[in-house]
Design a protein around this motif. Structure first.
Motif, PDB file in Angstrom:
ATOM      1  N   SER A 134     -48.741  -8.399  37.261  1.00 46.84           N
ATOM      2  CA  SER A 134     -49.051  -8.757  35.876  1.00 46.84           C
ATOM      3  C   SER A 134     -47.865  -9.519  35.290  1.00 46.84           C
ATOM      4  CB  SER A 134     -49.307  -7.501  35.043  1.00 46.84           C
ATOM      5  OG  SER A 134     -48.087  -6.812  34.790  1.00 46.84           O
ATOM      6  N   THR A 135     -48.082 -10.186  34.160  1.00 46.28           N
ATOM      7  CA  THR A 135     -46.995 -10.919  33.527  1.00 46.28           C
ATOM      8  C   THR A 135     -45.846  -9.985  33.170  1.00 46.28           C
ATOM      9  OG1 THR A 135     -48.578 -12.512  32.626  1.00 46.28           O
ATOM     10  CG2 THR A 135     -46.391 -12.452  31.619  1.00 46.28           C
ATOM     11  N   ARG A 136     -46.181  -8.805  32.649  1.00 44.44           N
ATOM     12  CA  ARG A 136     -45.122  -7.856  32.285  1.00 44.44           C
ATOM     13  C   ARG A 136     -44.363  -7.376  33.513  1.00 44.44           C
ATOM     14  NH1 ARG A 136     -41.438  -5.542  31.846  1.00 44.44           N
ATOM     15  NH2 ARG A 136     -40.745  -3.868  30.444  1.00 44.44           N
ATOM     16  N   ALA A 137     -45.072  -7.057  34.585  1.00 48.31           N
ATOM     17  CA  ALA A 137     -44.403  -6.611  35.810  1.00 48.31           C
ATOM     18  C   ALA A 137     -43.593  -7.744  36.435  1.00 48.31           C
ATOM     19  CB  ALA A 137     -45.428  -6.083  36.810  1.00 48.31           C
ATOM     20  N   ARG A 138     -44.056  -8.965  36.252  1.00 48.80           N
ATOM     21  CA  ARG A 138     -43.340 -10.107  36.816  1.00 48.80           C
ATOM     22  C   ARG A 138     -41.982 -10.279  36.134  1.00 48.80           C
ATOM     23  NH1 ARG A 138     -47.139 -15.231  37.993  1.00 48.80           N
ATOM     24  NH2 ARG A 138     -48.472 -13.483  38.639  1.00 48.80           N
ATOM     25  N   LEU A 139     -41.881  -9.913  34.860  1.00 52.53           N
ATOM     26  CA  LEU A 139     -40.580  -9.955  34.191  1.00 52.53           C
ATOM     27  C   LEU A 139     -39.599  -9.003  34.863  1.00 52.53           C
ATOM     28  CD1 LEU A 139     -38.631 -10.758  31.909  1.00 52.53           C
ATOM     29  CD2 LEU A 139     -39.655  -8.934  30.522  1.00 52.53           C
TER      30      LEU A 139
ATOM     31  N   ARG B 210     -29.954 -15.584  20.567  1.00 50.58           N
ATOM     32  CA  ARG B 210     -30.586 -14.763  19.536  1.00 50.58           C
ATOM     33  C   ARG B 210     -31.546 -13.753  20.170  1.00 50.58           C
ATOM     34  NH1 ARG B 210     -35.032 -17.338  15.342  1.00 50.58           N
ATOM     35  NH2 ARG B 210     -35.606 -15.408  14.261  1.00 50.58           N
ATOM     36  N   LEU B 211     -31.501 -12.510  19.729  1.00 51.10           N
ATOM     37  CA  LEU B 211     -32.428 -11.505  20.221  1.00 51.10           C
ATOM     38  C   LEU B 211     -33.805 -11.701  19.587  1.00 51.10           C
ATOM     39  CD1 LEU B 211     -30.286  -8.235  20.220  1.00 51.10           C
ATOM     40  CD2 LEU B 211     -31.136  -9.482  22.215  1.00 51.10           C
ATOM     41  N   ILE B 212     -34.824 -11.584  20.414  1.00 53.45           N
ATOM     42  CA  ILE B 212     -36.200 -11.654  19.940  1.00 53.45           C
ATOM     43  C   ILE B 212     -36.988 -10.511  20.557  1.00 53.45           C
ATOM     44  CG2 ILE B 212     -36.115 -14.183  19.728  1.00 53.45           C
ATOM     45  CD1 ILE B 212     -37.904 -14.234  22.295  1.00 53.45           C
ATOM     46  N   ASP B 213     -38.175 -10.278  20.039  1.00 53.05           N
ATOM     47  CA  ASP B 213     -39.093  -9.312  20.634  1.00 53.05           C
ATOM     48  C   ASP B 213     -40.198 -10.079  21.345  1.00 53.05           C
ATOM     49  OD1 ASP B 213     -37.688  -7.103  19.827  1.00 53.05           O
ATOM     50  OD2 ASP B 213     -38.826  -6.825  17.966  1.00 53.05           O
ATOM     51  N   LEU B 214     -40.321  -9.832  22.624  1.00 48.49           N
ATOM     52  CA  LEU B 214     -41.264 -10.533  23.490  1.00 48.49           C
ATOM     53  C   LEU B 214     -42.376  -9.573  23.899  1.00 48.49           C
ATOM     54  CD1 LEU B 214     -42.040 -12.932  25.428  1.00 48.49           C
ATOM     55  CD2 LEU B 214     -40.441 -11.915  27.078  1.00 48.49           C
ATOM     56  N   ARG B 215     -43.601  -9.978  23.655  1.00 47.90           N
ATOM     57  CA  ARG B 215     -44.749  -9.165  24.062  1.00 47.90           C
ATOM     58  C   ARG B 215     -45.465  -9.870  25.223  1.00 47.90           C
ATOM     59  NH1 ARG B 215     -47.285  -4.973  21.864  1.00 47.90           N
ATOM     60  NH2 ARG B 215     -46.169  -5.236  19.873  1.00 47.90           N
ATOM     61  N   LEU B 216     -45.680  -9.140  26.304  1.00 45.30           N
ATOM     62  CA  LEU B 216     -46.307  -9.689  27.503  1.00 45.30           C
ATOM     63  C   LEU B 216     -47.521  -8.850  27.882  1.00 45.30           C
ATOM     64  CD1 LEU B 216     -43.040 -10.159  29.618  1.00 45.30           C
ATOM     65  CD2 LEU B 216     -44.246 -11.944  28.354  1.00 45.30           C
ATOM     66  N   THR B 217     -48.559  -9.509  28.383  1.00 43.49           N
ATOM     67  CA  THR B 217     -49.732  -8.765  28.827  1.00 43.49           C
ATOM     68  C   THR B 217     -49.433  -8.058  30.147  1.00 43.49           C
ATOM     69  OG1 THR B 217     -52.068  -8.905  29.394  1.00 43.49           O
ATOM     70  CG2 THR B 217     -50.686 -10.738  30.087  1.00 43.49           C
ATOM     71  N   SER B 218     -50.018  -6.901  30.302  1.00 47.94           N
ATOM     72  CA  SER B 218     -49.886  -6.155  31.556  1.00 47.94           C
ATOM     73  C   SER B 218     -51.243  -5.995  32.230  1.00 47.94           C
ATOM     74  CB  SER B 218     -49.274  -4.772  31.295  1.00 47.94           C
ATOM     75  OG  SER B 218     -50.081  -4.025  30.390  1.00 47.94           O
ATOM     76  N   GLU B 219     -52.234  -6.749  31.747  1.00 50.80           N
ATOM     77  CA  GLU B 219     -53.603  -6.588  32.228  1.00 50.80           C
ATOM     78  C   GLU B 219     -54.059  -7.706  33.169  1.00 50.80           C
ATOM     79  OE1 GLU B 219     -56.025  -6.155  28.788  1.00 50.80           O
ATOM     80  OE2 GLU B 219     -55.089  -4.261  28.161  1.00 50.80           O
ATOM     81  N   ASP B 220     -53.159  -8.587  33.541  1.00 49.67           N
ATOM     82  CA  ASP B 220     -53.548  -9.703  34.412  1.00 49.67           C
ATOM     83  C   ASP B 220     -53.027  -9.537  35.835  1.00 49.67           C
ATOM     84  OD1 ASP B 220     -50.930  -9.983  33.616  1.00 49.67           O
ATOM     85  OD2 ASP B 220     -51.036 -12.148  33.271  1.00 49.67           O
ATOM     86  N   GLY B 221     -52.715  -8.311  36.240  1.00 48.50           N
ATOM     87  CA  GLY B 221     -52.233  -8.067  37.592  1.00 48.50           C
ATOM     88  C   GLY B 221     -51.781  -6.632  37.732  1.00 48.50           C
ATOM     89  N   SER B 222     -51.167  -6.338  38.865  1.00 46.96           N
ATOM     90  CA  SER B 222     -50.717  -4.978  39.140  1.00 46.96           C
ATOM     91  C   SER B 222     -49.424  -4.672  38.393  1.00 46.96           C
ATOM     92  CB  SER B 222     -50.511  -4.786  40.639  1.00 46.96           C
ATOM     93  OG  SER B 222     -49.467  -5.624  41.106  1.00 46.96           O
TER      94      SER B 222
ATOM     95  N   THR C  27     -43.143  -4.016  23.336  1.00 42.88           N
ATOM     96  CA  THR C  27     -42.434  -5.289  23.397  1.00 42.88           C
ATOM     97  C   THR C  27     -41.143  -5.127  24.190  1.00 42.88           C
ATOM     98  OG1 THR C  27     -41.233  -4.877  21.337  1.00 42.88           O
ATOM     99  CG2 THR C  27     -43.369  -6.014  21.180  1.00 42.88           C
ATOM    100  N   VAL C  28     -40.540  -6.258  24.485  1.00 41.21           N
ATOM    101  CA  VAL C  28     -39.258  -6.287  25.180  1.00 41.21           C
ATOM    102  C   VAL C  28     -38.266  -7.005  24.275  1.00 41.21           C
ATOM    103  CG1 VAL C  28     -38.018  -7.226  27.160  1.00 41.21           C
ATOM    104  CG2 VAL C  28     -40.309  -6.294  27.474  1.00 41.21           C
ATOM    105  N   ARG C  29     -37.149  -6.389  23.993  1.00 39.99           N
ATOM    106  CA  ARG C  29     -36.105  -7.037  23.180  1.00 39.99           C
ATOM    107  C   ARG C  29     -35.156  -7.746  24.142  1.00 39.99           C
ATOM    108  NH1 ARG C  29     -34.425  -4.225  17.801  1.00 39.99           N
ATOM    109  NH2 ARG C  29     -36.529  -5.050  17.435  1.00 39.99           N
TER     110      ARG C  29
ATOM    111  N   VAL D  59     -50.548 -15.373  27.479  1.00 37.33           N
ATOM    112  CA  VAL D  59     -50.120 -14.074  28.002  1.00 37.33           C
ATOM    113  C   VAL D  59     -48.874 -13.543  27.303  1.00 37.33           C
ATOM    114  CG1 VAL D  59     -51.118 -14.448  30.278  1.00 37.33           C
ATOM    115  CG2 VAL D  59     -48.764 -15.193  29.831  1.00 37.33           C
ATOM    116  N   ALA D  60     -48.353 -14.280  26.316  1.00 37.56           N
ATOM    117  CA  ALA D  60     -47.097 -13.869  25.693  1.00 37.56           C
ATOM    118  C   ALA D  60     -47.065 -14.270  24.227  1.00 37.56           C
ATOM    119  CB  ALA D  60     -45.916 -14.503  26.433  1.00 37.56           C
ATOM    120  N   SER D  61     -46.273 -13.547  23.460  1.00 43.11           N
ATOM    121  CA  SER D  61     -46.006 -13.912  22.067  1.00 43.11           C
ATOM    122  C   SER D  61     -44.586 -13.495  21.743  1.00 43.11           C
ATOM    123  CB  SER D  61     -46.999 -13.241  21.113  1.00 43.11           C
ATOM    124  OG  SER D  61     -46.885 -11.830  21.192  1.00 43.11           O
ATOM    125  N   ILE D  62     -43.980 -14.142  20.734  1.00 42.04           N
ATOM    126  CA  ILE D  62     -42.594 -13.848  20.370  1.00 42.04           C
ATOM    127  C   ILE D  62     -42.506 -13.608  18.869  1.00 42.04           C
ATOM    128  CG2 ILE D  62     -41.462 -15.021  22.289  1.00 42.04           C
ATOM    129  CD1 ILE D  62     -41.213 -17.512  20.585  1.00 42.04           C
TER     130      ILE D  62
END
Length: 505
Positions: free
Chosen positions: A384-389, A347-359, A409-411, A477-480
């Protein structure tokens, strides 16, 4: 070729001895005037693709070879070391410590067909006899003959010396070689991956052992209890302390050489009270470890996702389940605790990740495999969590497709999202962990697979959610949300499966 030196040093792994070697060494030894010093390298390795035969079997074949050829021999085990340009010195010192023999360029000829190794001895002043590497020689090298064994090509018997043929046949070693060398899952050095830091792995598993054992102890049936993928034996230590299991056999099966050796060391140090504790270094996918209908309880912790990941996904896991079913007594139980994907993982979801906890680099790196482990850890932990993705998508062994949306967000499908979120903090073993898929199966898939094999699922089986990981590692650091923006609950992350072989099978 005749020499007047007192010794011929013959370094090598010596898994297989050839008739060519017999003829060559007899000429070097000048009809028995020189002693052959067999430096058996990787003597502490066995059951790996590079070293399928244990040292004691290699030594037995060498001693029989010496009797049959009339060669005077001394056999010395050389334990594996980290790569070093001083390997020749290490070998020479080991020979001296083990035998009292001081090998020097004046009293020793070195027989070696590997140019890089021969060069190390030549630098020390030793004269080299190149064996199969000699000009004009077309003899099969021992490793090439061993590969014929692995391929089931019986022509190896004509090339190998009768001493090797005899030892191989008496101890069933051709089957061992075929199983180990042809194993599609296990690496050259006897593990699933070359990038795992086993120290941190052992520490993490030991910390979790009590929790895992407590969760499944009530389903364990006394008798023959087997822990497959036993790691360093932490769960079996807890079973050993359980007075109600003191008459049970406790058997650990581990494929990774580092972990197996730790188990053997613990047993030698008296960690286990039960005299009937045994360890095998085996890959269950490579063949039966225990006889059919002989095991009362099989335990697997954090293992099945590795079989899925390093094998052929469902096909390998199905074969593994069949092996367990075969060795389980009617009425016996398989207890499996492992990660598990969400029920609607596509199932597709929208994932929100912080980008403020790292480079947040402009793009992910594609060269982490070329870095040292420490460099990989330092780089990934700084993202950052977002960059780590983004980095995860590059390094993950399974396809990850997602779309970055204008709202930040990321779908992404639910399964890959949870694969990332449950793995993003494993920076110490990043390249190992990104080779593994946690969410390949959901609980419903497990129900279907076990039924196909012939197991019955106990009512105690259930999916679970690791709320500590959610609350402490993921939710901060994340929400869905669904595609309409409605928040979603975090899904299950693990499963406890209690599968029984029916009494009437």
């Amino acid at each position: 070729m005749s020499v007047t030196r007192r010794y011929v040093l013959f370094p090598g792994r010596h898994h297989l001895l050839t008739q060519f070697q017999a003829d060559y060494l007899q000429r070097l030894a000048d009809d028995g005037a020189a002693t052959i010093v067999w430096a058996v390298t990787s003597a502490n390795h066995e059951n790996t693709k590079r070293n399928p035969i244990p040292y004691h079997r290699r030594e037995a074949a060498i001693e029989r070879f010496s009797v049959e050829t009339g060669l005077r021999s001394v056999v010395v085990p050389i334990f594996d070391t980290a790569p070093t340009d001083r390997f020749a010195q290490v070998t020479l010192k080991t020979v001296t410590v083990a035998t009292g023999i001081d090998l020097t360029p004046e009293n020793t000829l070195v027989a070696c067909s590997t140019p890089a190794v021969a060069g190390l001895y030549a630098e020390l002043g030793f004269t080299i006899a190149p064996v199969e590497d000699a000009p004009g020689v077309s003899a099969e090298r021992p490793w090439d003959v061993l590969l014929k064994v692995a391929a089931g090509d019986d022509s190896w018997r004509k090339l190998a010396h009768p001493a090797t043929v005899d030892v191989f046949d008496r101890y069933g070693l051709p089957a061992v070689v075929r199983s180990v060398v042809n194993d599609p899952v296990v690496g050259d050095e006897g593990g699933l991956t070359a990038t795992r830091d086993y120290r941190t792995y052992v520490e993490a598993f030991a910390d979790a052992a009590t929790r895992k054992w407590t969760a499944v102890r009530q389903y364990v049936q006394p008798g023959r209890i087997v822990d497959i993928g036993c790691g360093a034996g932490a769960v079996l230590e807890l079973a050993d302390r359980d007075d109600t299991l003191h008459e049970s056999d406790l058997i650990g099966v581990e494929v990774a050489r580092h972990l197996y050796q730790e188990c053997v060391h613990k047993k030698a140090q008296g960690v286990f009270r039960n005299a009937n504790v045994y360890f095998y270094q085996r890959n269950v996918l490579g063949g039966a470890v225990l006889p059919d209908r002989s095991v009362d309880t099989t335990l697997t912790f954090a293992l099945t996702h590795e079989i899925w990941s390093y094998g052929q996904q469902r096909a390998s896991l199905l074969e593994f389940a069949r092996r367990i079913h075969e060795h389980t007594v009617p009425g016996g139980v398989w207890i499996n605790s492992d990660v598990c994907g969400p029920g609607d993982r596509n199932r597709l979801i929208d994932l929100r990740l912080t980008s403020e906890d790292g480079s947040n680099p402009a793009s992910p790196r594609t060269d982490l495999a070329e870095l040292s482990s420490a460099e990989v850890t330092a780089y990934v932990s700084g993202l950052s969590t977002r960059a780590r993705l983004d980095q995860f998508a590059v390094d993950f062994a399974f396809p990850v497709e997602f779309t970055a949306r204008p709202d930040g967000t990321v779908r992404i499908p639910f399964g890959p999202a949870m694969d990332f979120l449950t793995r993003k903090d494993y920076v110490d073993n990043w390249l190992s962990e990104t080779h593994e898929q946690f969410c390949g199966l959901d609980f419903g898939d497990w129900v279907e697979l076990l039924a196909e094999v012939g197991f019955e699922l106990d009512a105690a089986s259930h999916p679970i959610r690791n709320d500590w990981v959610i609350d402490n590692r993921i939710a901060p650091v994340a929400s869905i949300a669904d595609l309409d923006g409605n928040p979603l609950d975090w899904p299950t992350t693990h499963a406890i499966i209690v599968a029984r072989r029916p009494h009437n099978t």
